[in-house]
Write a protein that holds these residues in place. Structure first.
Motif, PDB file in Angstrom:
ATOM      1  N   GLU A  62       0.812  -1.216   0.000  1.00  0.00           N
ATOM      2  CA  GLU A  62       0.000   0.000   0.000  1.00  0.00           C
ATOM      3  C   GLU A  62       0.847   1.269   0.000  1.00  0.00           C
ATOM      4  O   GLU A  62       0.328   2.367  -0.212  1.00  0.00           O
ATOM      5  CB  GLU A  62      -0.940   0.006   1.208  1.00  0.00           C
ATOM      6  N   LEU A  63       2.148   1.129   0.217  1.00  0.00           N
ATOM      7  CA  LEU A  63       3.023   2.296   0.242  1.00  0.00           C
ATOM      8  C   LEU A  63       3.411   2.766  -1.162  1.00  0.00           C
ATOM      9  O   LEU A  63       4.064   3.802  -1.299  1.00  0.00           O
ATOM     10  CB  LEU A  63       4.300   1.994   1.036  1.00  0.00           C
ATOM     11  N   ALA A  64       3.033   2.026  -2.180  1.00  0.00           N
ATOM     12  CA  ALA A  64       3.354   2.446  -3.543  1.00  0.00           C
ATOM     13  C   ALA A  64       2.504   3.660  -3.920  1.00  0.00           C
ATOM     14  O   ALA A  64       1.275   3.627  -3.816  1.00  0.00           O
ATOM     15  CB  ALA A  64       3.098   1.315  -4.525  1.00  0.00           C
ATOM     16  N   HIS A  65       3.175   4.752  -4.352  1.00  0.00           N
ATOM     17  CA  HIS A  65       2.422   5.914  -4.820  1.00  0.00           C
ATOM     18  C   HIS A  65       1.585   5.552  -6.035  1.00  0.00           C
ATOM     19  O   HIS A  65       0.482   6.048  -6.225  1.00  0.00           O
ATOM     20  CB  HIS A  65       3.383   7.051  -5.211  1.00  0.00           C
ATOM     21  N   ARG A  66       2.128   4.684  -6.886  1.00  0.00           N
ATOM     22  CA  ARG A  66       1.400   4.224  -8.074  1.00  0.00           C
ATOM     23  C   ARG A  66       1.949   2.870  -8.486  1.00  0.00           C
ATOM     24  O   ARG A  66       3.073   2.500  -8.134  1.00  0.00           O
ATOM     25  CB  ARG A  66       1.524   5.211  -9.221  1.00  0.00           C
ATOM     26  N   THR A  67       1.144   2.136  -9.226  1.00  0.00           N
ATOM     27  CA  THR A  67       1.555   0.822  -9.721  1.00  0.00           C
ATOM     28  C   THR A  67       1.512   0.737 -11.236  1.00  0.00           C
ATOM     29  O   THR A  67       1.984  -0.245 -11.810  1.00  0.00           O
ATOM     30  CB  THR A  67       0.659  -0.283  -9.131  1.00  0.00           C
ATOM     31  N   GLU A  68       0.953   1.742 -11.889  1.00  0.00           N
ATOM     32  CA  GLU A  68       0.863   1.746 -13.350  1.00  0.00           C
ATOM     33  C   GLU A  68       1.805   2.805 -13.911  1.00  0.00           C
ATOM     34  O   GLU A  68       1.812   3.954 -13.452  1.00  0.00           O
ATOM     35  CB  GLU A  68      -0.572   2.041 -13.811  1.00  0.00           C
ATOM     36  N   PHE A  69       2.591   2.422 -14.898  1.00  0.00           N
ATOM     37  CA  PHE A  69       3.558   3.331 -15.523  1.00  0.00           C
ATOM     38  C   PHE A  69       3.454   3.192 -17.044  1.00  0.00           C
ATOM     39  O   PHE A  69       4.410   2.824 -17.719  1.00  0.00           O
ATOM     40  CB  PHE A  69       4.974   3.018 -15.046  1.00  0.00           C
ATOM     41  N   ASP A  70       2.276   3.470 -17.575  1.00  0.00           N
ATOM     42  CA  ASP A  70       2.009   3.254 -18.996  1.00  0.00           C
ATOM     43  C   ASP A  70       3.005   4.004 -19.867  1.00  0.00           C
ATOM     44  O   ASP A  70       3.198   5.220 -19.719  1.00  0.00           O
ATOM     45  CB  ASP A  70       0.586   3.707 -19.346  1.00  0.00           C
ATOM     46  N   GLY A  71       3.622   3.276 -20.779  1.00  0.00           N
ATOM     47  CA  GLY A  71       4.527   3.891 -21.749  1.00  0.00           C
ATOM     48  C   GLY A  71       5.921   4.183 -21.226  1.00  0.00           C
ATOM     49  O   GLY A  71       6.757   4.706 -21.958  1.00  0.00           O
ATOM     50  N   ILE A  72       6.182   3.845 -19.961  1.00  0.00           N
ATOM     51  CA  ILE A  72       7.503   4.084 -19.364  1.00  0.00           C
ATOM     52  C   ILE A  72       8.181   2.734 -19.151  1.00  0.00           C
ATOM     53  O   ILE A  72       7.602   1.826 -18.538  1.00  0.00           O
ATOM     54  CB  ILE A  72       7.380   4.840 -18.028  1.00  0.00           C
ATOM     55  N   ASP A  73       9.376   2.593 -19.652  1.00  0.00           N
ATOM     56  CA  ASP A  73      10.130   1.353 -19.515  1.00  0.00           C
ATOM     57  C   ASP A  73      10.956   1.414 -18.230  1.00  0.00           C
ATOM     58  O   ASP A  73      11.892   2.210 -18.131  1.00  0.00           O
ATOM     59  CB  ASP A  73      11.038   1.167 -20.734  1.00  0.00           C
ATOM     60  N   ILE A  74      10.590   0.604 -17.238  1.00  0.00           N
ATOM     61  CA  ILE A  74      11.313   0.590 -15.967  1.00  0.00           C
ATOM     62  C   ILE A  74      12.226  -0.629 -15.925  1.00  0.00           C
ATOM     63  O   ILE A  74      11.751  -1.771 -15.971  1.00  0.00           O
ATOM     64  CB  ILE A  74      10.349   0.578 -14.766  1.00  0.00           C
ATOM     65  N   LEU A  75      13.513  -0.391 -15.862  1.00  0.00           N
ATOM     66  CA  LEU A  75      14.498  -1.463 -15.757  1.00  0.00           C
ATOM     67  C   LEU A  75      14.827  -1.675 -14.285  1.00  0.00           C
ATOM     68  O   LEU A  75      15.616  -0.926 -13.694  1.00  0.00           O
ATOM     69  CB  LEU A  75      15.758  -1.121 -16.545  1.00  0.00           C
ATOM     70  N   ARG A  76      14.197  -2.654 -13.671  1.00  0.00           N
ATOM     71  CA  ARG A  76      14.391  -2.913 -12.254  1.00  0.00           C
ATOM     72  C   ARG A  76      15.726  -3.599 -12.009  1.00  0.00           C
ATOM     73  O   ARG A  76      16.208  -4.355 -12.838  1.00  0.00           O
ATOM     74  CB  ARG A  76      13.246  -3.772 -11.717  1.00  0.00           C
ATOM     75  N   ARG A  77      16.282  -3.323 -10.829  1.00  0.00           N
ATOM     76  CA  ARG A  77      17.587  -3.880 -10.440  1.00  0.00           C
ATOM     77  C   ARG A  77      18.666  -3.565 -11.481  1.00  0.00           C
ATOM     78  O   ARG A  77      19.518  -4.395 -11.774  1.00  0.00           O
ATOM     79  CB  ARG A  77      17.478  -5.389 -10.204  1.00  0.00           C
ATOM     80  N   HIS A  78      18.613  -2.382 -11.996  1.00  0.00           N
ATOM     81  CA  HIS A  78      19.626  -1.899 -12.931  1.00  0.00           C
ATOM     82  C   HIS A  78      20.336  -0.691 -12.324  1.00  0.00           C
ATOM     83  O   HIS A  78      19.684   0.231 -11.834  1.00  0.00           O
ATOM     84  CB  HIS A  78      19.004  -1.507 -14.273  1.00  0.00           C
TER      85      HIS A  78
END
Length: 453
Positions: A62-78
């Protein structure tokens, strides 16, 4: 450059980085935006970590400000390793990948801040933690739930995160000790308010140790606990030690790319969030902040500021001309049954800037005393004796009173450079359950003006 050729890389996926990326996508749906995220938690509320650890927000998701990032490429653990400003590339590595290069037309550095790690022997021991990321919070939560669970904690540092964690751990049932280097807690407010905050902590069972420096953390004889030694012959034993001694800008990557550093080692930026390196911008807790009152760069690491700076950086990356309007340092915190808010300058900052500050304090009811539930507020305001300009304000009172509303009135007045006397001209709302015909904000302003006369 058309949208199809626009490649924006954002280093950092917290407030500033995500705000920048979202603004770019709002203005140009065809822009290619990539966020480099060193963990698995994009746009997480660091400010919410104490409430997760207290159990008041039991689901960390619930601490996530948002969970949807349409059109944005998120490279996790990079992780960004190097920036080549001539070739306009970023060398990136993931835990399972070899290093690769990402090209950019604009690069936004939003690496945030890192905790200040004090030079205390024993900082690397198990059960000694700093609290800065979601990963930190999950580790601490596991310690709180161990069998046997942690029953006592010592917190090094008496600023925002340290005191919020004191409340959280008391709520969780731990015996809590807070150690402060200064004579009071909460150094961003005046001493009388720091004393009142300390009294509130002690009323709620927190042991407060002031004027003390921790000198070593060691394993206790049972090997399962920690023994803490400090100045003034201070000794304690605890299951858990949390270190909350402030933050510093994470600016090393930018500096290696040729970006100039300024106040407290933060990345120098102009009000469009541009660095001195072409096509490289910076925003958030890694960068300087334009101080609206002092009219010069400062370092004010706040989530609200990071969101605004990120939005400006996003527009600048697309060729926009918006400027960051500046910060006045507005903050509020809840500690047990107390709320504390502040905005603007402290006395020492005002003197250093060449003002002639004068401060008054008074008490006022938060609404008409004849309506049930009225509560006393303590208000302190500071203005310049020579010009009458408002310089700062602080409010302390019961949690649930209209404190955030009132500090925001002061913040708006500071933002627009108002004089203390001009607060009386504001058309503020009034009904007996909410305020008085003269709001407490105006009452303390009148008090200041009367004493200046």
């Amino acid at each position: 450059m058309n949208s199809a050729e626009r490649q924006v890389v954002v280093i950092g996926g917290s407030d500033a980085g995500v705000s920048a990326a979202l603004r770019i996508r709002e203005l140009d749906h065809a822009a290619n935006v990539t966020i480099l995220l060193k963990d698995d938690f994009p746009n997480w509320s660091v400010c919410g970590l104490p409430y997760y650890l207290s159990g008041e927000t039991p689901d960390w998701r619930e601490l996530a400000h948002r969970t949807e990032f349409d059109g944005i490429d998120i490279l996790r653990r990079h992780v960004a390793k190097r920036i080549d400003p001539v070739a306009q590339t970023v060398a990136v590595a993931a835990s399972t990948d070899t290093e690769r290069l990402l090209s950019y037309s604009s690069l936004i550095i939003a690496t945030g801040a890192a905790p200040v790690q004090p030079d205390i022997p024993g900082m690397d021991l198990p059960r000694v933690h700093m609290l800065h990321t979601m990963g930190d919070a999950l580790q601490v939560n596991r310690l709180l739930e161990d069998d046997p669970p942690s029953r006592s904690a010592l917190i090094v540092g008496a600023g925002y995160i340290g005191l919020e964690m004191a409340e959280a751990l008391v709520h969780r049932g731990l015996d809590v000790t807070v150690v402060s280097r200064a004579g009071t807690v909460f150094p961003t407010v005046d001493t009388p308010f720091g004393v009142a905050i300390g009294e509130e902590l002690q009323r709620n069972g927190v042991t407060l140790v002031t004027d003390c420096t921790i000198e070593a953390i060691e394993r206790a004889k049972d090997r399962q606990r920690l023994q803490i030694r400090g100045s003034r012959d201070f000794h304690d034993v605890a299951d858990l030690v949390l270190v909350a001694t402030g933050v510093q800008p994470e600016s090393h990557l930018a500096a290696k790319a040729g970006a100039k550093l300024g106040t407290r080692g933060a990345i120098q930026v102009d009000r469009a969030m541009c660095t001195n390196v072409p096509n490289i911008l910076a925003a958030g807790d890694c960068a300087e902040t334009w101080h609206r009152i002092l009219r010069c760069p400062a370092y004010i690491p706040l989530g609200t500021t990071a969101h605004k700076q990120g939005r400006v950086a996003g527009e600048t990356a697309l060729g926009g001309n918006r400027l960051f309007a500046g910060s006045v340092g507005t903050q509020i915190v809840k500690l047990f049954e107390l709320s504390i808010a502040r905005t603007g300058l402290l006395k020492r900052e005002a003197i250093s800037a060449g003002f002639d500050p004068a401060t008054v304090e008074m008490e006022a009811w938060d609404h008409k005393a004849y309506y049930p539930g009225a509560r006393k507020l303590r208000l302190r305001i500071m203005g310049d004796r020579r010009t009458g300009q408002l310089l700062g304000a602080q409010i302390l009172g019961p949690w649930g009173a209209e404190i955030s509303k009132r500090i925001d009135i002061f913040a708006a007045a500071l933002f627009h450079g108002m004089a203390v006397a001009e607060l009386n001209d504001l058309d503020l709302s009034y009904a007996p359950p909410f305020s008085s015909p003269w709001d407490p904000v105006q009452m303390v302003a009148q008090n200041w003006v009367a004493r200046r006369a």
